[in-house]
Design a protein around this motif. Structure first.
Motif, PDB file in Angstrom:
ATOM      1  N   CYS A   1      53.762 -54.380-108.323  1.00 17.94           N
ATOM      2  CA  CYS A   1      53.035 -55.009-107.211  1.00 17.94           C
ATOM      3  C   CYS A   1      53.758 -54.827-105.882  1.00 17.94           C
ATOM      4  N   SER A   2      55.082 -54.978-105.900  1.00 19.33           N
ATOM      5  CA  SER A   2      55.838 -54.842-104.659  1.00 19.33           C
ATOM      6  C   SER A   2      55.821 -53.402-104.154  1.00 19.33           C
ATOM      7  N   LEU A   3      55.829 -52.436-105.062  1.00 20.34           N
ATOM      8  CA  LEU A   3      55.747 -51.030-104.654  1.00 20.34           C
ATOM      9  C   LEU A   3      54.382 -50.712-104.056  1.00 20.34           C
ATOM     10  N   VAL A   4      53.335 -51.296-104.646  1.00 18.67           N
ATOM     11  CA  VAL A   4      51.989 -51.116-104.092  1.00 18.67           C
ATOM     12  C   VAL A   4      51.927 -51.660-102.672  1.00 18.67           C
ATOM     13  N   GLN A   5      52.545 -52.826-102.464  1.00 17.09           N
ATOM     14  CA  GLN A   5      52.568 -53.409-101.125  1.00 17.09           C
ATOM     15  C   GLN A   5      53.431 -52.589-100.168  1.00 17.09           C
ATOM     16  N   TYR A   6      54.595 -52.143-100.645  1.00 16.40           N
ATOM     17  CA  TYR A   6      55.518 -51.395 -99.795  1.00 16.40           C
ATOM     18  C   TYR A   6      54.925 -50.063 -99.373  1.00 16.40           C
ATOM     19  N   LEU A   7      54.272 -49.383-100.309  1.00 11.29           N
ATOM     20  CA  LEU A   7      53.685 -48.067-100.035  1.00 11.29           C
ATOM     21  C   LEU A   7      52.297 -48.168 -99.407  1.00 11.29           C
ATOM     22  N   ARG A   8      51.807 -49.404 -99.272  1.00 10.85           N
ATOM     23  CA  ARG A   8      50.508 -49.658 -98.640  1.00 10.85           C
ATOM     24  C   ARG A   8      49.379 -48.848 -99.292  1.00 10.85           C
ATOM     25  N   VAL A   9      49.321 -48.943-100.622  1.00 17.06           N
ATOM     26  CA  VAL A   9      48.287 -48.217-101.364  1.00 17.06           C
ATOM     27  C   VAL A   9      46.925 -48.853-101.069  1.00 17.06           C
ATOM     28  N   PRO A  10      45.960 -48.069-100.588  1.00 19.30           N
ATOM     29  CA  PRO A  10      44.644 -48.626-100.243  1.00 19.30           C
ATOM     30  C   PRO A  10      43.980 -49.307-101.438  1.00 19.30           C
ATOM     31  N   VAL A  11      43.229 -50.348-101.182  1.00 21.96           N
ATOM     32  CA  VAL A  11      42.482 -51.129-102.173  1.00 21.96           C
ATOM     33  C   VAL A  11      43.435 -51.873-103.116  1.00 21.96           C
ATOM     34  N   ALA A  12      44.333 -51.145-103.773  1.00 18.97           N
ATOM     35  CA  ALA A  12      45.263 -51.782-104.704  1.00 18.97           C
ATOM     36  C   ALA A  12      46.115 -52.828-103.991  1.00 18.97           C
ATOM     37  N   ARG A  13      46.445 -52.558-102.737  1.00 13.22           N
ATOM     38  CA  ARG A  13      47.253 -53.511-101.963  1.00 13.22           C
ATOM     39  C   ARG A  13      46.508 -54.829-101.782  1.00 13.22           C
ATOM     40  N   GLN A  14      45.197 -54.769-101.500  1.00 10.08           N
ATOM     41  CA  GLN A  14      44.403 -55.979-101.335  1.00 10.08           C
ATOM     42  C   GLN A  14      44.287 -56.748-102.651  1.00 10.08           C
ATOM     43  N   ILE A  15      44.157 -56.002-103.751  1.00 11.54           N
ATOM     44  CA  ILE A  15      44.080 -56.635-105.078  1.00 11.54           C
ATOM     45  C   ILE A  15      45.386 -57.359-105.394  1.00 11.54           C
ATOM     46  N   VAL A  16      46.504 -56.701-105.082  1.00 15.84           N
ATOM     47  CA  VAL A  16      47.818 -57.306-105.325  1.00 15.84           C
ATOM     48  C   VAL A  16      47.998 -58.558-104.474  1.00 15.84           C
ATOM     49  N   ASN A  17      47.607 -58.484-103.218  1.00 17.39           N
ATOM     50  CA  ASN A  17      47.724 -59.653-102.334  1.00 17.39           C
ATOM     51  C   ASN A  17      46.914 -60.832-102.871  1.00 17.39           C
ATOM     52  N   ALA A  18      45.712 -60.549-103.356  1.00 15.27           N
ATOM     53  CA  ALA A  18      44.858 -61.600-103.909  1.00 15.27           C
ATOM     54  C   ALA A  18      45.499 -62.193-105.168  1.00 15.27           C
ATOM     55  N   TYR A  19      46.051 -61.315-106.002  1.00 21.67           N
ATOM     56  CA  TYR A  19      46.721 -61.787-107.228  1.00 21.67           C
ATOM     57  C   TYR A  19      47.907 -62.683-106.903  1.00 21.67           C
ATOM     58  N   VAL A  20      48.737 -62.257-105.951  1.00 20.08           N
ATOM     59  CA  VAL A  20      49.925 -63.040-105.581  1.00 20.08           C
ATOM     60  C   VAL A  20      49.520 -64.416-105.079  1.00 20.08           C
ATOM     61  N   GLU A  21      48.511 -64.477-104.225  1.00 16.33           N
ATOM     62  CA  GLU A  21      48.063 -65.764-103.696  1.00 16.33           C
ATOM     63  C   GLU A  21      47.504 -66.653-104.804  1.00 16.33           C
ATOM     64  N   LEU A  22      46.706 -66.065-105.699  1.00 18.35           N
ATOM     65  CA  LEU A  22      46.133 -66.840-106.805  1.00 18.35           C
ATOM     66  C   LEU A  22      47.213 -67.355-107.740  1.00 18.35           C
ATOM     67  N   SER A  23      48.157 -66.488-108.084  1.00 18.15           N
ATOM     68  CA  SER A  23      49.205 -66.858-109.028  1.00 18.15           C
ATOM     69  C   SER A  23      50.132 -67.928-108.470  1.00 18.15           C
ATOM     70  N   ARG A  24      50.547 -67.769-107.214  1.00 19.83           N
ATOM     71  CA  ARG A  24      51.519 -68.689-106.619  1.00 19.83           C
ATOM     72  C   ARG A  24      50.908 -70.034-106.250  1.00 19.83           C
ATOM     73  N   ASN A  25      49.602 -70.087-106.120  1.00 17.60           N
ATOM     74  CA  ASN A  25      48.959 -71.324-105.669  1.00 17.60           C
ATOM     75  C   ASN A  25      48.183 -72.046-106.768  1.00 17.60           C
ATOM     76  N   THR A  26      48.420 -71.656-108.014  1.00 15.40           N
ATOM     77  CA  THR A  26      47.858 -72.400-109.149  1.00 15.40           C
ATOM     78  C   THR A  26      48.978 -72.711-110.133  1.00 15.40           C
ATOM     79  N   PRO A  27      49.002 -73.922-110.680  1.00 20.99           N
ATOM     80  CA  PRO A  27      50.071 -74.298-111.620  1.00 20.99           C
ATOM     81  C   PRO A  27      49.981 -73.513-112.923  1.00 20.99           C
ATOM     82  N   LEU A  28      51.120 -73.330-113.574  1.00 18.86           N
ATOM     83  CA  LEU A  28      51.146 -72.642-114.863  1.00 18.86           C
ATOM     84  C   LEU A  28      50.277 -73.379-115.878  1.00 18.86           C
ATOM     85  N   LEU A  29      50.259 -74.705-115.797  1.00 17.99           N
ATOM     86  CA  LEU A  29      49.450 -75.487-116.728  1.00 17.99           C
ATOM     87  C   LEU A  29      47.979 -75.086-116.650  1.00 17.99           C
ATOM     88  N   VAL A  30      47.476 -74.933-115.435  1.00 16.88           N
ATOM     89  CA  VAL A  30      46.075 -74.534-115.238  1.00 16.88           C
ATOM     90  C   VAL A  30      45.853 -73.121-115.768  1.00 16.88           C
TER      91      VAL A  30
END
Length: 215
Positions: free
Chosen positions: A38-67
């Protein structure tokens, strides 16, 4: 303190520790791989995949593991996707940990001057070769403290997996408290076994970090 009771509980705690270590190991390894990708996708600014990774990071970090565990263990079977409790725990830790590892790797990549990658490519290096020999060694030295903290964090988060009927350390402790009412003994053994797991990791990571900073 009744040591005969401790001796009686030890086998259960040993088994629970092995399960906790197994879940933590695979969850951490997969989280490291996912975070690096994910970090390489962000660093290399891979089109489309970068937006998917950003969405994943936000979803993962902002929801509890329990959920996340509830969704994987109870929700996905409604769609015909069924995994064992242990696999659900590993997938949950991977999903949560991947986003934190991605942020740790990203901070390491950003610490490396971009001119170094540009110079490597101008000398004829492939991007993959430049990443391996130029970017990663320097980035890891900076990212290691964050990675270590995330590993410890993920091991602590394994205490949540008891909610999906896994007999980990927390599950065994709650079971003993609920059936035998030996609260202080159970809690004391829980603390001791977590210290046995976490202290060596922290000490080893500290030594590795100091060596990498002097390389």
């Amino acid at each position: 303190m009744d040591f005969s009771i401790i001796a009686e509980y030890l086998p259960r705690y040993f088994d629970a520790t092995l399960l906790t270590l197994r879940i933590a190991f695979f969850g951490t390894v997969y989280a490291l791989i996912l975070g690096l990708v994910c970090s390489l996708v962000q660093y290399l600014r891979v089109p489309v995949a970068r937006q998917i990774v950003n969405a994943y990071v936000e979803l993962s970090r902002n929801t509890p593991l329990l959920v996340q565990l509830f969704f994987i263990y109870f929700g996905l079977p409604k769609l015909g996707i069924v995994w064992s409790s242990e696999n659900c725990a590993i997938i949950g830790l991977t999903f949560l940990g991947g986003s934190y590892m991605a942020e740790a790797f990203r901070s390491g990549f950003e610490s490396v001057e971009k001119i170094q990658m540009e110079s490597a490519r101008s000398l004829g290096m492939k991007t993959s070769t430049a990443i391996r020999y130029v970017l990663l060694p320097q980035a890891l030295a900076v990212a290691l403290p964050g990675i270590t903290a995330n590993i410890v964090f993920l091991i602590k988060e394994t205490s949540v997996v008891s909610i999906i009927a896994l007999p980990d350390l927390m599950f065994v402790t709650k079971d003993i408290i609920g059936t035998d009412y030996n609260t202080w003994i159970a809690l004391g053994m829980l603390v001791v076994f977590y210290l046995i797991i976490l202290l060596p990791i922290s000490l080893i990571a500290g030594k590795v970090e100091r060596r990498m900073r002097h390389v």
